[in-house]
Design an enzyme around this catalytic site. Sequence first.
Site, PDB file in Angstrom:
ATOM      1  N   LYS A 105      36.689  33.083  25.331  1.00 19.26           N
ATOM      2  CA  LYS A 105      37.011  34.149  26.288  1.00 19.26           C
ATOM      3  C   LYS A 105      38.418  33.903  26.800  1.00 19.26           C
ATOM      4  CE  LYS A 105      34.859  37.736  28.098  1.00 19.26           C
ATOM      5  NZ  LYS A 105      33.809  38.532  27.455  1.00 19.26           N
ATOM      6  N   GLY A 234      32.766  52.193  33.198  1.00 19.00           N
ATOM      7  CA  GLY A 234      33.905  51.958  32.303  1.00 19.00           C
ATOM      8  C   GLY A 234      33.442  52.008  30.861  1.00 19.00           C
ATOM      9  N   GLY A 237      29.446  51.145  31.062  1.00 22.40           N
ATOM     10  CA  GLY A 237      28.606  51.994  31.905  1.00 22.40           C
ATOM     11  C   GLY A 237      28.571  53.441  31.456  1.00 22.40           C
TER      12      GLY A 237
HETATM   13  P1  NAD Z   1      35.761  48.388  32.389  1.00 19.25           P
HETATM   14  O1  NAD Z   1      36.950  47.786  33.009  1.00 19.25           O
HETATM   15  O2  NAD Z   1      35.932  49.407  31.319  1.00 19.25           O
HETATM   16  O3  NAD Z   1      34.807  49.034  33.491  1.00 19.25           O
HETATM   17  C1  NAD Z   1      34.380  48.342  34.608  1.00 19.25           C
HETATM   18  C2  NAD Z   1      33.770  49.342  35.572  1.00 19.25           C
HETATM   19  O4  NAD Z   1      33.250  48.639  36.692  1.00 19.25           O
HETATM   20  C3  NAD Z   1      34.779  50.353  36.120  1.00 19.25           C
HETATM   21  O5  NAD Z   1      34.167  51.628  36.189  1.00 19.25           O
HETATM   22  C4  NAD Z   1      35.041  49.832  37.537  1.00 19.25           C
HETATM   23  O6  NAD Z   1      35.462  50.850  38.424  1.00 19.25           O
HETATM   24  C5  NAD Z   1      33.670  49.297  37.877  1.00 19.25           C
HETATM   25  N1  NAD Z   1      33.644  48.371  39.001  1.00 19.25           N
HETATM   26  C6  NAD Z   1      34.494  47.380  39.307  1.00 19.25           C
HETATM   27  N2  NAD Z   1      34.127  46.799  40.471  1.00 19.25           N
HETATM   28  C7  NAD Z   1      33.010  47.450  40.894  1.00 19.25           C
HETATM   29  C8  NAD Z   1      32.159  47.335  42.035  1.00 19.25           C
HETATM   30  N3  NAD Z   1      32.379  46.420  42.966  1.00 19.25           N
HETATM   31  N4  NAD Z   1      31.115  48.187  42.143  1.00 19.25           N
HETATM   32  C9  NAD Z   1      30.879  49.134  41.204  1.00 19.25           C
HETATM   33  N5  NAD Z   1      31.649  49.279  40.117  1.00 19.25           N
HETATM   34  C10 NAD Z   1      32.700  48.455  39.964  1.00 19.25           C
HETATM   35  O7  NAD Z   1      34.901  47.133  31.869  1.00 19.25           O
HETATM   36  P2  NAD Z   1      33.771  47.126  30.760  1.00 19.25           P
HETATM   37  O8  NAD Z   1      34.396  46.822  29.453  1.00 19.25           O
HETATM   38  O9  NAD Z   1      32.918  48.333  30.938  1.00 19.25           O
HETATM   39  O10 NAD Z   1      32.956  45.818  31.175  1.00 19.25           O
HETATM   40  C11 NAD Z   1      31.981  45.834  32.210  1.00 19.25           C
HETATM   41  C12 NAD Z   1      31.152  44.564  32.120  1.00 19.25           C
HETATM   42  O11 NAD Z   1      30.524  44.508  30.824  1.00 19.25           O
HETATM   43  C13 NAD Z   1      31.935  43.268  32.241  1.00 19.25           C
HETATM   44  O12 NAD Z   1      31.121  42.295  32.870  1.00 19.25           O
HETATM   45  C14 NAD Z   1      32.168  42.861  30.794  1.00 19.25           C
HETATM   46  O13 NAD Z   1      32.379  41.471  30.656  1.00 19.25           O
HETATM   47  C15 NAD Z   1      30.851  43.282  30.179  1.00 19.25           C
HETATM   48  N6  NAD Z   1      30.896  43.496  28.745  1.00 19.25           N
HETATM   49  C16 NAD Z   1      31.746  44.395  28.189  1.00 19.25           C
HETATM   50  C17 NAD Z   1      31.733  44.589  26.808  1.00 19.25           C
HETATM   51  C18 NAD Z   1      32.599  45.636  26.151  1.00 19.25           C
HETATM   52  O14 NAD Z   1      32.402  45.899  24.958  1.00 19.25           O
HETATM   53  N7  NAD Z   1      33.522  46.252  26.854  1.00 19.25           N
HETATM   54  C19 NAD Z   1      30.871  43.837  25.996  1.00 19.25           C
HETATM   55  C20 NAD Z   1      30.001  42.930  26.603  1.00 19.25           C
HETATM   56  C21 NAD Z   1      30.021  42.769  27.976  1.00 19.25           C
END
Ligand code: NAD
Length: 449
Positions: A105, A234, A237
């Site tokens: 990571k 994001g 979600g």
């Molecule tokens: P992203 O940056 O695209 O989206 C993150 C979202 O979380 C945004 O909508 C942001 O506004 C929201 N957010 C931030 N703080 C917040 C809070 N306090 N309350 C509510 N919402 C809040 O990130 P992502 O890629 O969607 O990743 C989200 C999570 O999923 C992370 O923990 C990441 O490690 C995990 N993840 C992502 C992937 C991937 O393929 N992108 C894969 C595995 C795990």
Amino acid sequence: MNNDNPWIRAKLQLTKASEKLGLDKLLFSMLSEPDRTIEVSLPIQMENGSIKVFRGYRVQHSNIQGPYKGGIRYHPKVDMDEVKALAFWMTMKNAVVDVPFGGAKGGIAFDPKSLSEIELEKLTRQFSRKLLDVVGAYKDVPAPDMNTNSKIMGWIVDEFKVQSEKLKVKYSEGELRAVVTGKPLEMGGLEGRVVATGFGGAQVLMSMLKKLGKSQKAVPAGRQGLTVAIMGFGNVGRFVAHYLQKMGFKIVALSDSRGGIYVPDGIEDTEEINKYKEEKGFLSGCYCVGSVCGFKNKKKLGGRDIKPDEVLELPVDILVPAALENVITHNNADKIKAKIILELANGPTTLEGDKILNKKGIIVIPDILANSGGVATSYFEWYQNLHERHWTKERVLKKLKEKMEIATNEVYRASLEYKTTLREAAYIQALKRIEKSWRNKNFSSRNSQ
Ligand code: NAD
């Protein structure tokens, strides 16, 4: 939120599962610390002429299963312990979903929305240069994570290419492309990668509901299904909302960092909320400016504004944390009303939070299973790049669905065999697979000392 240290939590998870499985002691020691930690200084000149120094991290946890693999995160809270934990979870996740990768990571500690696009590119390219010696298609393969996306991955690949040419290091075209996954399509990215984590999470939920004998309620199309609240809108979600809605679940609440909406009768179409965010425009072509709480039809739908964290405590069947870690803690776990939690964020539940959820009988589908769809398709992208193939989105999602079903069934079976939670079962399943690879590679206690 609380200060539960994710790295301490990760080590405790490893210890508990290793004891239950009777893991080889040498292998346990190998997995208890990362193979390598890298911390770099990243000074850049800002557009106003001032100099700012940023701090970047890359942790390579284990390559027993294959090249190190894991995302790059841009967030003010990034630090070494967080990155170590996330790298460890990648090792476990890749083993759970059975892809030939180890775990890594990385991240830079800053708020990306405070930089212009030019500054963001400069910082990313400098980070890529500092990692030049340690990344590569067969060494360590980064990918997007929080606040990073395909555009940013494109800059990393391009910089790697430019620097390798300067240094006269020869790579095949495929090897150059496979240095990063989550790239733009025109640079060798994968059809369907952007939806993969959300799509995969939805498949895991469906498969697990079937195992638990709770699937019937979820099947009817429209707005009759089990109710769902999602934290984070994001990369992850947004798509889990879309696919769960298509499967017939009733999405009643969404939130992002600025706020959220709660519509008890169900949000008609989550894609409209996304369109609304996009209409508001993107910051530097990278980040959406709009927020789910600004959705214009909220009143018409009978909804109301909620605070970002309020989404966790709503009366729903299924809660999906898809934003940050450490959001379910000893402070709020008792107030959670959902019966099932689908952990799509990495590490959203603290140790204390987890204990309370278990006591309450809430079923937690753990992060290392639930969000492994992203890395499963990263493997497809890497494989495609190296073998000069091209798969359609339909083919990618079909293969992904199969992979997620197998991984879910294996974790469920392990939970019955070892009489334990799904979380511990997922670790046990991962450790079994890693131990097998390790023994096959003759890394046994006798041979490696
Ligand atoms: P992203 O940056 O695209 O989206 C993150 C979202 O979380 C945004 O909508 C942001 O506004 C929201 N957010 C931030 N703080 C917040 C809070 N306090 N309350 C509510 N919402 C809040 O990130 P992502 O890629 O969607 O990743 C989200 C999570 O999923 C992370 O923990 C990441 O490690 C995990 N993840 C992502 C992937 C991937 O393929 N992108 C894969 C595995 C795990």
